[in-house]
Design a protein around this motif. Sequence first.
Motif, PDB file in Angstrom:
ATOM      1  N   PRO A   1       0.801  -1.236   0.000  1.00 19.63           N
ATOM      2  CA  PRO A   1       0.000   0.000   0.000  1.00 19.63           C
ATOM      3  C   PRO A   1       0.831   1.282   0.000  1.00 19.63           C
ATOM      4  O   PRO A   1       0.361   2.332  -0.455  1.00 19.63           O
ATOM      5  N   SER A   2       2.074   1.227   0.504  1.00 21.34           N
ATOM      6  CA  SER A   2       2.924   2.423   0.585  1.00 21.34           C
ATOM      7  C   SER A   2       3.811   2.614  -0.639  1.00 21.34           C
ATOM      8  O   SER A   2       4.497   3.643  -0.758  1.00 21.34           O
ATOM      9  N   TYR A   3       3.806   1.649  -1.542  1.00 22.32           N
ATOM     10  CA  TYR A   3       4.713   1.694  -2.697  1.00 22.32           C
ATOM     11  C   TYR A   3       4.534   2.969  -3.523  1.00 22.32           C
ATOM     12  O   TYR A   3       5.495   3.693  -3.797  1.00 22.32           O
ATOM     13  N   THR A   4       3.312   3.256  -3.918  1.00 23.85           N
ATOM     14  CA  THR A   4       3.055   4.406  -4.792  1.00 23.85           C
ATOM     15  C   THR A   4       3.412   5.715  -4.102  1.00 23.85           C
ATOM     16  O   THR A   4       4.005   6.616  -4.708  1.00 23.85           O
ATOM     17  N   LYS A   5       3.064   5.827  -2.825  1.00 21.80           N
ATOM     18  CA  LYS A   5       3.365   7.055  -2.087  1.00 21.80           C
ATOM     19  C   LYS A   5       4.873   7.298  -2.020  1.00 21.80           C
ATOM     20  O   LYS A   5       5.348   8.422  -2.230  1.00 21.80           O
ATOM     21  N   ILE A   6       5.625   6.243  -1.723  1.00 21.93           N
ATOM     22  CA  ILE A   6       7.080   6.378  -1.622  1.00 21.93           C
ATOM     23  C   ILE A   6       7.687   6.707  -2.980  1.00 21.93           C
ATOM     24  O   ILE A   6       8.564   7.576  -3.098  1.00 21.93           O
ATOM     25  N   LEU A   7       7.208   6.043  -4.024  1.00 17.79           N
ATOM     26  CA  LEU A   7       7.739   6.296  -5.358  1.00 17.79           C
ATOM     27  C   LEU A   7       7.474   7.727  -5.796  1.00 17.79           C
ATOM     28  O   LEU A   7       8.358   8.412  -6.318  1.00 17.79           O
TER      29      LEU A   7
ATOM     30  N   SER B   1      10.516  -2.499  -9.895  1.00 22.54           N
ATOM     31  CA  SER B   1       9.845  -3.686  -9.366  1.00 22.54           C
ATOM     32  C   SER B   1       9.936  -3.719  -7.845  1.00 22.54           C
ATOM     33  O   SER B   1       9.108  -4.329  -7.179  1.00 22.54           O
ATOM     34  N   LEU B   2      10.925  -3.017  -7.313  1.00 24.17           N
ATOM     35  CA  LEU B   2      11.107  -2.922  -5.855  1.00 24.17           C
ATOM     36  C   LEU B   2      11.660  -1.545  -5.509  1.00 24.17           C
ATOM     37  O   LEU B   2      12.383  -0.936  -6.294  1.00 24.17           O
ATOM     38  N   ILE B   3      11.319  -1.082  -4.316  1.00 30.84           N
ATOM     39  CA  ILE B   3      11.977   0.094  -3.742  1.00 30.84           C
ATOM     40  C   ILE B   3      12.574  -0.341  -2.418  1.00 30.84           C
ATOM     41  O   ILE B   3      11.860  -0.853  -1.542  1.00 30.84           O
ATOM     42  N   VAL B   4      13.870  -0.162  -2.272  1.00 27.45           N
ATOM     43  CA  VAL B   4      14.557  -0.489  -1.027  1.00 27.45           C
ATOM     44  C   VAL B   4      14.866   0.809  -0.300  1.00 27.45           C
ATOM     45  O   VAL B   4      15.471   1.722  -0.871  1.00 27.45           O
ATOM     46  N   THR B   5      14.425   0.907   0.955  1.00 27.98           N
ATOM     47  CA  THR B   5      14.606   2.134   1.751  1.00 27.98           C
ATOM     48  C   THR B   5      15.464   1.814   2.972  1.00 27.98           C
ATOM     49  O   THR B   5      14.947   1.599   4.068  1.00 27.98           O
ATOM     50  N   PRO B   6      16.771   1.780   2.820  1.00 27.41           N
ATOM     51  CA  PRO B   6      17.656   1.334   3.898  1.00 27.41           C
ATOM     52  C   PRO B   6      17.547   2.198   5.152  1.00 27.41           C
ATOM     53  O   PRO B   6      17.376   3.417   5.071  1.00 27.41           O
ATOM     54  N   LEU B   7      17.685   1.531   6.272  1.00 24.59           N
ATOM     55  CA  LEU B   7      17.703   2.214   7.564  1.00 24.59           C
ATOM     56  C   LEU B   7      19.115   2.306   8.128  1.00 24.59           C
ATOM     57  O   LEU B   7      19.366   3.109   9.029  1.00 24.59           O
ATOM     58  N   THR B   8      20.016   1.490   7.597  1.00 27.87           N
ATOM     59  CA  THR B   8      21.398   1.460   8.085  1.00 27.87           C
ATOM     60  C   THR B   8      22.355   1.370   6.902  1.00 27.87           C
ATOM     61  O   THR B   8      21.958   1.058   5.772  1.00 27.87           O
ATOM     62  N   GLU B   9      23.617   1.619   7.181  1.00 20.69           N
ATOM     63  CA  GLU B   9      24.636   1.494   6.142  1.00 20.69           C
ATOM     64  C   GLU B   9      24.741   0.058   5.641  1.00 20.69           C
ATOM     65  O   GLU B   9      24.984  -0.178   4.451  1.00 20.69           O
ATOM     66  N   THR B  10      24.564  -0.900   6.540  1.00 16.10           N
ATOM     67  CA  THR B  10      24.670  -2.303   6.133  1.00 16.10           C
ATOM     68  C   THR B  10      23.530  -2.689   5.186  1.00 16.10           C
ATOM     69  O   THR B  10      23.706  -3.572   4.340  1.00 16.10           O
ATOM     70  N   HIS B  11      22.370  -2.047   5.319  1.00 17.91           N
ATOM     71  CA  HIS B  11      21.288  -2.285   4.362  1.00 17.91           C
ATOM     72  C   HIS B  11      21.705  -1.855   2.962  1.00 17.91           C
ATOM     73  O   HIS B  11      21.384  -2.514   1.966  1.00 17.91           O
ATOM     74  N   VAL B  12      22.409  -0.729   2.880  1.00 10.12           N
ATOM     75  CA  VAL B  12      22.890  -0.244   1.577  1.00 10.12           C
ATOM     76  C   VAL B  12      23.892  -1.235   1.004  1.00 10.12           C
ATOM     77  O   VAL B  12      23.820  -1.605  -0.180  1.00 10.12           O
ATOM     78  N   SER B  13      24.823  -1.659   1.836  1.00  8.91           N
ATOM     79  CA  SER B  13      25.832  -2.613   1.395  1.00  8.91           C
ATOM     80  C   SER B  13      25.195  -3.899   0.885  1.00  8.91           C
ATOM     81  O   SER B  13      25.558  -4.410  -0.181  1.00  8.91           O
TER      82      SER B  13
END
Length: 381
Positions: free
Chosen positions: A50-56, A74-86
């Motif tokens: 449900p939040s996909y369109t709002k975030i995009l 096809s996906l949006i990744v919203t990292p919370l930490t540096e390790t999520h980015v890695s």
Amino acid sequence: MDNFPSCPSILVLLLLFFPLSWADSHDTFIKCLSDQSNQLSSIVYTPTNPSYTKILQFYVRNRRFNRTTTPKPSLIVTPLTETHVSATVVCAKSAGIHLKIRSGGHDYDGISYVSDDPFIILDMFNLRSITIDAKTQTGWVQAGSTLGELYYKLATISKTLGFPAGVCPTVGVGGHLSGGGYGNMLRKYGLSVDHVIDARIVDVNGRIMDRTAMGEDLFWAIRGGGGASFGVVLAYKIRLVPVPEVVSVFRIEKTVAQNATDIVHKWQLVADKIDNDLFIRVLIQPVTINKKRTIRATFISLFLGDSDRLVKLMGNDFPELGLKKEDCMEMTWIESVLYWANFDNGTSIYALLDRNSNVNFLKRKSDYVQNPISKEGLEWI
């Protein structure tokens, strides 16, 4: 470095991965990311969420790229930490997925959120931590921060420390600094990247590196060469600059009938020679006055000093504008930030924290004039 560094090892860091089978790549990416993070459900958004369109759509600054026919991630990744980015970089590489990196600022061309190839977005907006050390006059700013958030943080720490960057508070730090960064203290302090003294990035192999680990060639490249071209910039360490307790601003409008052409021409001749404490921007726009179309030149300034010195300086070096003391307003530097962002006088600094943008359709491009435009050229324009 005076010359462009020879660094083929840097060029292979381009985060462009092309899948052979998109469905298989998608599943491979999800499995890889779930193996490396137990927060998958809170950082990954699929089109069915449900939040996909709002975030995009929140950071889409040009609605030409927000149509039903516009390719979507096809996906949006919203990292919370540096390790999520890695982990995202490692898994995108493993799965062969095209990765788009967005820091949430002024992307009017869809470069960070549109692709003709199947892709995912790595959206950095959650990584917006800012720490300021007034004693050393330095700070760390994560790439998902906005300039407004940086300016707000500075205002809570000191009245005499600033940072030379853009005038729009909704510009993202990640994109602004990786592209150079210029603003209204340019003549005094240069570009934003002239004051970047360290950085943290994730390279194509998922390694988190600071300036020492990445080396001077890569550190040179991410300060102006585009942060997403050589890795994912996580944060910049910046050197702050001193600003006086009192600065001055003015806004003067001149039409063609008020000799705007001659004044703009003279401005070109003095703009690079006048006191470095003074920055004047000129906006030349078509307007309608008394039902007649004309051209108006608006002169907007920031002066790092009081109005008495400003009026004297302008009288000596640019008398054609006719600046008087009553045209000037004295204020603090942070108040001038709000003034340049077109907020009303007296607006709270909390306004700098607002990430919302009301822009629907817009394309902006800046350029530098190498030689003054002649009066005839100005009249033609």
